[in-house]
Design an enzyme around this catalytic site. Structure first.
Site, PDB file in Angstrom:
ATOM      1  NE  ARG A  49      21.098  -0.779   8.050  1.00 49.73           N
ATOM      2  CZ  ARG A  49      22.380  -0.579   8.347  1.00 49.73           C
ATOM      3  NH1 ARG A  49      22.749  -0.352   9.585  1.00 49.73           N
ATOM      4  NH2 ARG A  49      23.296  -0.597   7.406  1.00 49.73           N
ATOM      5  CE1 TYR A 103      -3.599   0.606   3.130  1.00 49.73           C
ATOM      6  CE2 TYR A 103      -1.546   1.788   2.763  1.00 49.73           C
ATOM      7  CZ  TYR A 103      -2.509   1.299   3.620  1.00 49.73           C
ATOM      8  OH  TYR A 103      -2.367   1.510   4.967  1.00 49.73           O
ATOM      9  CG  ASP A 175      -0.430  -4.486  -2.655  1.00 53.11           C
ATOM     10  OD1 ASP A 175      -0.669  -5.548  -2.053  1.00 53.11           O
ATOM     11  OD2 ASP A 175      -0.434  -3.371  -2.095  1.00 53.11           O
ATOM     12  CE  LYS A 200      -2.808  -4.200   6.259  1.00 52.94           C
ATOM     13  NZ  LYS A 200      -2.800  -3.587   4.955  1.00 52.94           N
TER      14      LYS A 200
HETATM   15  C1  LIG Z   1      -2.208  -2.393   4.391  1.00 56.92           C
HETATM   16  C2  LIG Z   1      -1.854  -2.379   2.968  1.00 56.92           C
HETATM   17  C3  LIG Z   1      -0.657  -1.807   2.511  1.00 56.92           C
HETATM   18  C4  LIG Z   1       0.310  -1.138   3.453  1.00 56.92           C
HETATM   19  O1  LIG Z   1       0.855  -2.064   4.345  1.00 56.92           O
HETATM   20  P1  LIG Z   1       1.477  -1.692   5.794  1.00 56.92           P
HETATM   21  O2  LIG Z   1       1.931  -3.015   6.296  1.00 56.92           O
HETATM   22  O3  LIG Z   1       0.386  -1.056   6.589  1.00 56.92           O
HETATM   23  O4  LIG Z   1       2.602  -0.739   5.530  1.00 56.92           O
HETATM   24  C5  LIG Z   1      -0.377  -1.882   1.165  1.00 56.92           C
HETATM   25  N1  LIG Z   1      -1.225  -2.457   0.295  1.00 56.92           N
HETATM   26  C6  LIG Z   1      -2.389  -3.005   0.690  1.00 56.92           C
HETATM   27  C7  LIG Z   1      -3.294  -3.645  -0.321  1.00 56.92           C
HETATM   28  C8  LIG Z   1      -2.746  -2.988   2.033  1.00 56.92           C
HETATM   29  O5  LIG Z   1      -3.916  -3.528   2.427  1.00 56.92           O
END
Ligand SMILES: *Cc1c(COP(=O)(O)O)cnc(C)c1O
Length: 384
Positions: A49, A103, A175, A200
């Site tokens: 964890r 997002y 991000d 991703k």
């Molecule tokens: C998919 C995504 C998220 C969220 O990510 P998860 O792994 O699904 O929690 C945040 N920001 C962007 C730009 C994304 O494409």
């Protein structure tokens, strides 16, 4: 002096270390919740964890090297990474100034959840330089942006925003999921904290959910303390899969850059597509900025189909290679309709104002041959 290794070499090896004889070449999977602990030791224990097992440590070190950060930490999802990094940077009474092009889940986290912790969030159009300064309050502590954006693939130049953050003493949190460290490294442009949905491109195979935070030792230490108690840990098996996925980041994304450009150029010549959103095309609003600051234009592409939602539905049903599914960044080409996914919460008017027409389709270009993707699109268009 030690020679600086190239991006691909760092993606495979991190900082290569001499290996003893008969050692495994790949970090083995440590599918163990807990580890033996020396009697009398006051050092932090190893516990899954805490995000500190050998699989976690291996991928965190490699990502920090790829982004050019001091440290990194992987957690259970991209949302988890965004939540924890903001809790690390913000305190009750603080104000967060966020881009409005983010997002959907993050938008809801900021607008609906942060209030309970006494954190005030407001949203601005990220392309209007002056709105950033105008949006600042006395208690503003951080700025959050996503770049490139979804689904118009707008590319923000971070440097003016970073310089505002510097003069005002704010943290800049970015991000960078769509960019990947191959195409853009926000820390080199003044960002303080970089976040990825590792679900991703970092993992790249659509089979793991994970998030990552990169920044200074002190920020990552704060995020780590929160991880201990908020419980967003990454499973060891997921970490092991990300380890494997990240080794091919450079070849995957390099190829996706090429294929997406070829597909975008073809789409731009089709009269049934009324608009094609790809920063590698000279027609894109941010083509000049993108050419200047990105190492590659990325694998994400938006198109607007003549005939609106009905045409989009028929086109989607006719596709045989591109798979209709949300998410992105994997080896397979995926297509989604922002109208029904990321921007489903908006009224048709608000969606139109956000630049998302009803025939809008978003593609995450995979690793198939570009000729096959194009042929698939062509036969689907022919059926409209
Ligand atoms: C998919 C995504 C998220 C969220 O990510 P998860 O792994 O699904 O929690 C945040 N920001 C962007 C730009 C994304 O494409």
């Amino acid at each position: 002096m030690k020679r600086r290794l190239g991006f691909s070499t760092r993606a495979v090896h991190g900082d290569p270390e001499a290996r003893p004889d008969w050692a495994p070449v790949v970090v083995p999977l440590y599918q163990s919740a807990t580890f033996t602990n020396p009697v009398g030791s006051s050092q932090e224990v190893i516990y899954a964890r805490y995000g500190n097992n050998p699989n976690h440590v291996a991928i965190a070190k490699r990502l920090a090297l790829l982004e050019g950060g001091e440290a990194a930490l992987f957690v259970g999802s991209g949302m988890g990474a965004i939540a924890l990094s903001h809790l690390a940077v913000l305190r009750p009474g603080d104000h967060l100034l966020s881009s409005e092009w983010i997002y959907g889940g993050v938008q809801r986290l900021f607008a609906q959840e942060f209030g309970r912790f006494g954190i005030d969030v407001s949203f601005v159009n990220p392309l209007e330089q002056r709105t950033w300064k105008r949006g600042l309050k006395k208690n503003t502590r951080a700025i959050f942006v996503e770049t490139p954006t979804n689904p118009l693939i707008r590319v923000l130049d971070l440097e003016p925003i970073a310089s505002l953050c510097k003069t005002e003493g704010l943290a800049l949190v970015v991000d960078s999921t769509f960019a990947t460290p191959l195409n853009y490294r926000p820390l080199e442009h003044g960002a303080d904290v970089v976040i990825h949905s590792a679900t991703k491109y970092l993992n790249g195979h659509s089979d793991v959910l994970a998030g990552a935070v990169v920044g200074s030792e002190s920020v990552i230490e704060e995020v780590r303390k929160l991880l201990h108690v908020w419980g967003q840990a990454l499973d060891p098996m997921a970490a092991w899969l990300i380890d494997r996925g990240m080794k091919t980041l450079a070849v995957r994304v390099g190829r996706q850059n090429q294929t997406a450009l070829a597909v975008a150029q073809w789409c731009a010549e089709q009269p049934q597509f009324t608009a094609v959103h790809y920063p590698g095309l000279p027609s894109h609003a941010d083509h000049d900025v993108a050419t200047r600051i990105l190492n590659g234009f990325g694998g994400m592409l938006g198109v607007e189909l003549k005939g609106g939602a009905r045409a989009a539905e028929r086109f989607l049903r006719a596709l045989t290679i591109a798979t209709h599914a949300p998410s992105l960044g994997g080896v397979e080409t995926l297509v989604s309709e922002p109208r029904l996914t990321s921007h489903a919460g908006l009224t048709p008017d608000a969606r139109a104002r956000a630049g998302i027409a009803d025939g809008f389709l978003r593609f995450s270009i995979g690793l198939e041959d570009s000729d096959d993707i194009i042929a698939d699109f062509a036969q689907a268009l022919a059926q409209l």
